[in-house]
Design a protein around this motif. Structure first.
Motif, PDB file in Angstrom:
ATOM      1  N   ASN A 103      29.646  25.743 -32.733  1.00 31.23           N
ATOM      2  CA  ASN A 103      28.529  25.461 -33.645  1.00 31.23           C
ATOM      3  C   ASN A 103      28.704  24.141 -34.389  1.00 31.23           C
ATOM      4  O   ASN A 103      27.811  23.738 -35.140  1.00 31.23           O
ATOM      5  CB  ASN A 103      28.381  26.576 -34.681  1.00 31.23           C
ATOM      6  N   THR A 104      29.835  23.477 -34.221  1.00 30.75           N
ATOM      7  CA  THR A 104      30.119  22.290 -35.029  1.00 30.75           C
ATOM      8  C   THR A 104      29.833  20.970 -34.299  1.00 30.75           C
ATOM      9  O   THR A 104      30.030  19.903 -34.870  1.00 30.75           O
ATOM     10  CB  THR A 104      31.592  22.287 -35.492  1.00 30.75           C
ATOM     11  N   LYS A 105      29.363  21.059 -33.067  1.00 30.70           N
ATOM     12  CA  LYS A 105      29.071  19.833 -32.325  1.00 30.70           C
ATOM     13  C   LYS A 105      27.766  19.210 -32.802  1.00 30.70           C
ATOM     14  O   LYS A 105      26.769  19.897 -32.994  1.00 30.70           O
ATOM     15  CB  LYS A 105      28.994  20.116 -30.817  1.00 30.70           C
ATOM     16  N   ILE A 106      27.762  17.910 -32.981  1.00 30.08           N
ATOM     17  CA  ILE A 106      26.592  17.194 -33.492  1.00 30.08           C
ATOM     18  C   ILE A 106      25.559  17.008 -32.395  1.00 30.08           C
ATOM     19  O   ILE A 106      25.879  16.597 -31.277  1.00 30.08           O
ATOM     20  CB  ILE A 106      27.003  15.816 -34.050  1.00 30.08           C
ATOM     21  N   ASP A 107      24.313  17.313 -32.723  1.00 31.80           N
ATOM     22  CA  ASP A 107      23.197  17.107 -31.804  1.00 31.80           C
ATOM     23  C   ASP A 107      22.493  15.812 -32.206  1.00 31.80           C
ATOM     24  O   ASP A 107      21.702  15.775 -33.144  1.00 31.80           O
ATOM     25  CB  ASP A 107      22.229  18.294 -31.892  1.00 31.80           C
ATOM     26  N   TRP A 108      22.792  14.744 -31.467  1.00 39.06           N
ATOM     27  CA  TRP A 108      22.237  13.436 -31.822  1.00 39.06           C
ATOM     28  C   TRP A 108      20.753  13.323 -31.524  1.00 39.06           C
ATOM     29  O   TRP A 108      20.101  12.355 -31.933  1.00 39.06           O
ATOM     30  CB  TRP A 108      23.010  12.335 -31.094  1.00 39.06           C
ATOM     31  N   ALA A 109      20.182  14.320 -30.848  1.00 37.31           N
ATOM     32  CA  ALA A 109      18.739  14.304 -30.570  1.00 37.31           C
ATOM     33  C   ALA A 109      17.914  14.696 -31.800  1.00 37.31           C
ATOM     34  O   ALA A 109      16.693  14.586 -31.789  1.00 37.31           O
ATOM     35  CB  ALA A 109      18.419  15.244 -29.414  1.00 37.31           C
ATOM     36  N   LYS A 110      18.589  15.146 -32.832  1.00 32.09           N
ATOM     37  CA  LYS A 110      17.867  15.472 -34.072  1.00 32.09           C
ATOM     38  C   LYS A 110      17.603  14.197 -34.865  1.00 32.09           C
ATOM     39  O   LYS A 110      18.141  13.126 -34.553  1.00 32.09           O
ATOM     40  CB  LYS A 110      18.687  16.464 -34.899  1.00 32.09           C
ATOM     41  N   ASN A 111      16.771  14.326 -35.918  1.00 29.77           N
ATOM     42  CA  ASN A 111      16.494  13.126 -36.700  1.00 29.77           C
ATOM     43  C   ASN A 111      17.693  12.786 -37.600  1.00 29.77           C
ATOM     44  O   ASN A 111      18.596  13.597 -37.799  1.00 29.77           O
ATOM     45  CB  ASN A 111      15.193  13.263 -37.501  1.00 29.77           C
ATOM     46  N   SER A 112      17.663  11.591 -38.131  1.00 32.21           N
ATOM     47  CA  SER A 112      18.825  11.066 -38.857  1.00 32.21           C
ATOM     48  C   SER A 112      19.195  11.908 -40.068  1.00 32.21           C
ATOM     49  O   SER A 112      20.374  12.145 -40.332  1.00 32.21           O
ATOM     50  CB  SER A 112      18.537   9.624 -39.308  1.00 32.21           C
ATOM     51  N   LYS A 113      18.209  12.345 -40.827  1.00 36.47           N
ATOM     52  CA  LYS A 113      18.469  13.148 -42.016  1.00 36.47           C
ATOM     53  C   LYS A 113      19.133  14.473 -41.641  1.00 36.47           C
ATOM     54  O   LYS A 113      20.083  14.909 -42.299  1.00 36.47           O
ATOM     55  CB  LYS A 113      17.161  13.409 -42.756  1.00 36.47           C
ATOM     56  N   GLU A 114      18.662  15.104 -40.577  1.00 35.58           N
ATOM     57  CA  GLU A 114      19.263  16.368 -40.124  1.00 35.58           C
ATOM     58  C   GLU A 114      20.708  16.163 -39.689  1.00 35.58           C
ATOM     59  O   GLU A 114      21.585  16.979 -39.998  1.00 35.58           O
ATOM     60  CB  GLU A 114      18.442  16.959 -38.981  1.00 35.58           C
TER      61      GLU A 114
ATOM     62  N   ASP B 215      14.800   1.392 -29.203  1.00 30.53           N
ATOM     63  CA  ASP B 215      14.566   1.737 -27.805  1.00 30.53           C
ATOM     64  C   ASP B 215      15.876   2.098 -27.103  1.00 30.53           C
ATOM     65  O   ASP B 215      15.969   2.090 -25.876  1.00 30.53           O
ATOM     66  CB  ASP B 215      13.880   0.579 -27.073  1.00 30.53           C
ATOM     67  N   LYS B 216      16.879   2.435 -27.886  1.00 27.23           N
ATOM     68  CA  LYS B 216      18.182   2.801 -27.336  1.00 27.23           C
ATOM     69  C   LYS B 216      18.164   4.262 -26.896  1.00 27.23           C
ATOM     70  O   LYS B 216      17.450   5.089 -27.458  1.00 27.23           O
ATOM     71  CB  LYS B 216      19.269   2.604 -28.383  1.00 27.23           C
ATOM     72  N   PRO B 217      18.976   4.632 -25.911  1.00 29.37           N
ATOM     73  CA  PRO B 217      19.095   6.054 -25.540  1.00 29.37           C
ATOM     74  C   PRO B 217      19.634   6.863 -26.721  1.00 29.37           C
ATOM     75  O   PRO B 217      20.574   6.440 -27.398  1.00 29.37           O
ATOM     76  CB  PRO B 217      20.096   6.036 -24.383  1.00 29.37           C
ATOM     77  N   ILE B 218      19.019   8.001 -26.986  1.00 31.39           N
ATOM     78  CA  ILE B 218      19.475   8.849 -28.088  1.00 31.39           C
ATOM     79  C   ILE B 218      20.903   9.322 -27.825  1.00 31.39           C
ATOM     80  O   ILE B 218      21.231   9.782 -26.732  1.00 31.39           O
ATOM     81  CB  ILE B 218      18.530  10.046 -28.268  1.00 31.39           C
ATOM     82  N   GLY B 219      21.747   9.170 -28.844  1.00 22.45           N
ATOM     83  CA  GLY B 219      23.145   9.566 -28.704  1.00 22.45           C
ATOM     84  C   GLY B 219      24.039   8.466 -28.163  1.00 22.45           C
ATOM     85  O   GLY B 219      25.241   8.672 -28.030  1.00 22.45           O
TER      86      GLY B 219
ATOM     87  N   LYS C 246      27.544   2.129 -34.674  1.00 27.16           N
ATOM     88  CA  LYS C 246      26.218   2.736 -34.802  1.00 27.16           C
ATOM     89  C   LYS C 246      26.042   3.810 -33.737  1.00 27.16           C
ATOM     90  O   LYS C 246      26.425   3.610 -32.582  1.00 27.16           O
ATOM     91  CB  LYS C 246      25.119   1.683 -34.584  1.00 27.16           C
ATOM     92  N   ILE C 247      25.454   4.930 -34.138  1.00 29.00           N
ATOM     93  CA  ILE C 247      25.073   5.969 -33.186  1.00 29.00           C
ATOM     94  C   ILE C 247      23.576   6.201 -33.341  1.00 29.00           C
ATOM     95  O   ILE C 247      23.085   6.415 -34.462  1.00 29.00           O
ATOM     96  CB  ILE C 247      25.845   7.285 -33.433  1.00 29.00           C
ATOM     97  N   TYR C 248      22.845   6.177 -32.226  1.00 31.59           N
ATOM     98  CA  TYR C 248      21.388   6.245 -32.281  1.00 31.59           C
ATOM     99  C   TYR C 248      20.896   7.692 -32.250  1.00 31.59           C
ATOM    100  O   TYR C 248      21.278   8.481 -31.387  1.00 31.59           O
ATOM    101  CB  TYR C 248      20.782   5.431 -31.136  1.00 31.59           C
ATOM    102  N   THR C 249      20.066   8.027 -33.229  1.00 34.71           N
ATOM    103  CA  THR C 249      19.483   9.363 -33.349  1.00 34.71           C
ATOM    104  C   THR C 249      18.035   9.323 -32.868  1.00 34.71           C
ATOM    105  O   THR C 249      17.557   8.287 -32.386  1.00 34.71           O
ATOM    106  CB  THR C 249      19.531   9.841 -34.804  1.00 34.71           C
ATOM    107  N   ALA C 250      17.337  10.436 -33.052  1.00 34.99           N
ATOM    108  CA  ALA C 250      15.948  10.511 -32.600  1.00 34.99           C
ATOM    109  C   ALA C 250      15.050   9.514 -33.316  1.00 34.99           C
ATOM    110  O   ALA C 250      14.090   9.008 -32.738  1.00 34.99           O
ATOM    111  CB  ALA C 250      15.407  11.927 -32.796  1.00 34.99           C
ATOM    112  N   ASP C 251      15.362   9.233 -34.588  1.00 39.40           N
ATOM    113  CA  ASP C 251      14.453   8.362 -35.359  1.00 39.40           C
ATOM    114  C   ASP C 251      15.167   7.232 -36.087  1.00 39.40           C
ATOM    115  O   ASP C 251      14.612   6.619 -36.983  1.00 39.40           O
ATOM    116  CB  ASP C 251      13.657   9.186 -36.376  1.00 39.40           C
ATOM    117  N   GLY C 252      16.414   6.964 -35.717  1.00 38.50           N
ATOM    118  CA  GLY C 252      17.113   5.909 -36.422  1.00 38.50           C
ATOM    119  C   GLY C 252      18.554   5.744 -36.004  1.00 38.50           C
ATOM    120  O   GLY C 252      18.921   5.973 -34.846  1.00 38.50           O
ATOM    121  N   ILE C 253      19.384   5.390 -36.988  1.00 43.60           N
ATOM    122  CA  ILE C 253      20.785   5.060 -36.720  1.00 43.60           C
ATOM    123  C   ILE C 253      21.678   5.765 -37.735  1.00 43.60           C
ATOM    124  O   ILE C 253      21.392   5.787 -38.936  1.00 43.60           O
ATOM    125  CB  ILE C 253      21.020   3.531 -36.821  1.00 43.60           C
TER     126      ILE C 253
END
Length: 312
Positions: free
Chosen positions: A208-219, A259-263, A273-280
């Motif tokens: 349950n502790t793995k980060i889902d980079w497909a979520k938005n930055s705040k999440e 326009d970077k691939p998410i994650g 920098k790590i790219y999320t669904a709506d930012g960095i």
């Protein structure tokens, strides 16, 4: 009043200490059995046991809470009330022993965040406030009648560790207030409000502790804060041909179209920098598998060839 205290970790020890320093008498403590851990298999005692031993309070460490001999020893203490903080599920035959009942301290505003990880989930979900509740134990998990409740604001960018410590102290004071109220018969217990979909705080496992980079930055940001410093959110880097876990403790983010691939990541001597669904997302405190925890500057200084680093 005479009190038997049941608990294990530091969060519980603070409440035990508050009761010990009050007008109430702790006549016994129940805690987890001592455990061997580490390379040297050193025997570790719970913070609650250590405090009890240091203050000459009788300690009980039963393997089974239904053990007749253990139950009889508790009955002989003639406690007025049992207080439970960060302990395990208790059978009815145990929590019905004291004349004034058994109450529990829970680190949330019940009925929300019933379960094992209320502090983590309050931060993960970006709550503006949380609190502590004392309630009578029954046969359902965290569903007994409420005695007292206090609210606490969650600070901006506060992590679970900081909130844990603040709630630990608030909770200790609330436990003593509850004992005072029960002694004076001034507390009116109330059923928990009926909520169709209460927010849950299930036990957190490694998966349950793995980060889902497909979520938005705040999440993503709140998830990392809610897992920090324990059990800690992680992602995986591929360094050359080797995959290594990367724990993240703190960072910042910005919402920015890209326009970077998410994650995916951009990494150099001065940037991570790590790219999320709506930012960095910008990691600031992290720990690579096999290394110690460090800030981002020291982490980046540990690499020479950034081209071989990517997200796994």
């Amino acid at each position: 009043m005479k009190v038997v205290f049941l608990g294990t970790p530091e969060f519980a020890k603070t409440s035990l200490e508050a009761i010990h320093n009050s007008n109430h008498e702790v006549v016994g403590v129940v805690t987890v059995a001592d455990k061997a851990s580490g390379r040297g298999q050193k025997i570790n005692q719970s913070p609650v046991k250590i405090f009890a031993v240091d203050h000459d309070i009788p300690v009980f460490q039963p393997e089974k809470l239904r053990n007749p001999e253990f139950l009889e020893k508790l009955r002989q203490l003639n406690a007025d009330v049992f207080v439970v903080v960060a302990f395990r599920m208790m059978p009815k035959i145990l929590f019905e022993i004291p004349s004034k009942g058994t109450f529990n301290l829970h680190a949330s505003l019940l009925p929300d965040y019933r379960g094992a990880a209320p502090i983590n989930y309050a931060v993960i979900n970006g709550e503006a406030k949380t609190g502590a509740t004392t309630f009578f134990i029954n046969e359902k998990i965290d569903e007994g009648n409420i005695l007292l409740q206090e609210e606490m604001d969650i600070l901006p960018d506060e992590n679970a560790g900081s909130l844990h410590d603040r709630l630990m102290n608030m909770g200790a004071n609330l436990v003593v207030k509850t004992l005072n109220g029960l002694a004076e018969s001034s507390i009116e217990e109330k059923p928990q409000p009926e909520v169709k979909q209460p927010k849950n705080a299930y036990k957190i496992f490694k998966e349950n502790t793995k980060i889902d980079w497909a979520k938005n930055s705040k999440e993503v940001h709140q998830f990392i804060l809610g897992m920090s410093p324990y059990p800690t959110a992680f992602t995986t880097l591929k360094i050359g041909s080797e995959e290594k876990g990367l724990k993240l403790f703190a960072g910042k983010f910005e919402i920015q179209p890209h326009d970077k691939p998410i994650g995916s990541l951009d990494i150099s001597k001065n940037t991570f920098k790590i790219y999320t669904a709506d930012g960095i997302y910008y990691p600031l405190e992290l720990q690579l598998e096999g290394k110690k925890r460090m800030d981002i500057k020291d982490f980046l200084n540990g690499f020479r060839n950034f081209e071989e680093i990517q997200m796994a």
